[in-house]
Design a protein around this motif. Sequence first.
Motif, short mmCIF file in Angstrom:
data_model
loop_
_atom_site.label_atom_id
_atom_site.label_comp_id
_atom_site.label_asym_id
_atom_site.label_seq_id
_atom_site.Cartn_x
_atom_site.Cartn_y
_atom_site.Cartn_z
N ILE A 118 1.75 5.44 2.83
CA ILE A 118 2.12 3.78 2.38
C ILE A 118 1.42 3.15 3.36
O ILE A 118 1.29 3.49 4.58
N GLU A 119 1.01 1.79 2.80
CA GLU A 119 0.21 0.99 3.65
C GLU A 119 0.72 -0.35 3.04
O GLU A 119 1.04 -0.83 1.92
N GLU A 120 1.29 -1.22 4.07
CA GLU A 120 1.56 -2.81 4.22
C GLU A 120 0.47 -3.56 3.80
O GLU A 120 -0.59 -3.40 4.58
N LEU A 121 0.64 -4.49 2.97
CA LEU A 121 -0.57 -5.28 2.74
C LEU A 121 -0.42 -6.91 2.75
O LEU A 121 0.74 -7.32 2.59
N ASP A 122 -1.47 -7.63 3.25
CA ASP A 122 -1.39 -8.96 3.35
C ASP A 122 -2.27 -9.33 2.42
O ASP A 122 -3.45 -9.35 2.57
N THR A 123 -1.80 -9.77 1.31
CA THR A 123 -2.77 -10.03 -0.07
C THR A 123 -3.16 -11.46 -0.12
O THR A 123 -3.89 -11.62 -1.03
#
Length: 190
Positions: A118-123
Motif C-alpha cells: 500500500i502506498e499513500e499518495l499526494d495527488t
Amino acid sequence: MKELFSPANVITVTGAFLTVIGAVAYGTGAANLSVPTLFYGFPIFLGGLALKTSELPPAKKIPTSKDLTDLQNAGPPELKKLVGDVTRWRYGQKTHLESSLQVLKLWDNDKPPKLLEIEELDTGKGYGVRLRFEIGGVALERWEEKKDRLSRFFAKGLQAELLCKDEGLLDLMLLPIQSKINAQDEHASE
C-alpha cells in the motif's frame, strides 16, 4: 526485522522462556518458582504457537517522500483507517481485506487476491492510496466490472483507477474526485 516482533512471536518466546524457567526450577527443587511458571508458561507457549499458525503479516507500506499528515487529516477518514488496518498484524484471515473483497464479489476461495503493498499518495487534488494486489484466481475483467463499486466502497468522493502493469499484479488507486468548483476554476484561468 518486523517479522521478529509479531505479537505471536512475542507470546511464543515469553511462554517458552517461562516454561524453561519452570522446568529448571522443578529440576532444582524450587517448588515455589516451578509451579506458577510451568502452569502459566506452557499454556502461553501453546497460545503463541496457535496464533503463529493463523498469522497474516502486514502489507508492505511504501514510504513516501513527503509528510502526508495534513493530507490524511483533510482526506476521508476511511482511507486513513484502511491504511492502518492493512499495515498491522492480523489473525485468522487468509488475506487483508478478505471480507471487503468477498462483499465486492472479487473473491476466489482457491486463489484469493492478495494485498502485497500500500502506498499513500499526494495527488495534487488531495489524499489517495494505491493498493497493489496479486489478483490470484479473480479475472482482471471482474475487477474492471466492479470499478464503479470500488469507487464508492471504501469512502465517498473517490474514484477508482485500475492499472495492470505486470501479469497477475493489479494496482487499485483510490483517488479523490476533483470537485466541480476546482474544475471550473481551472477552465476560467485558461
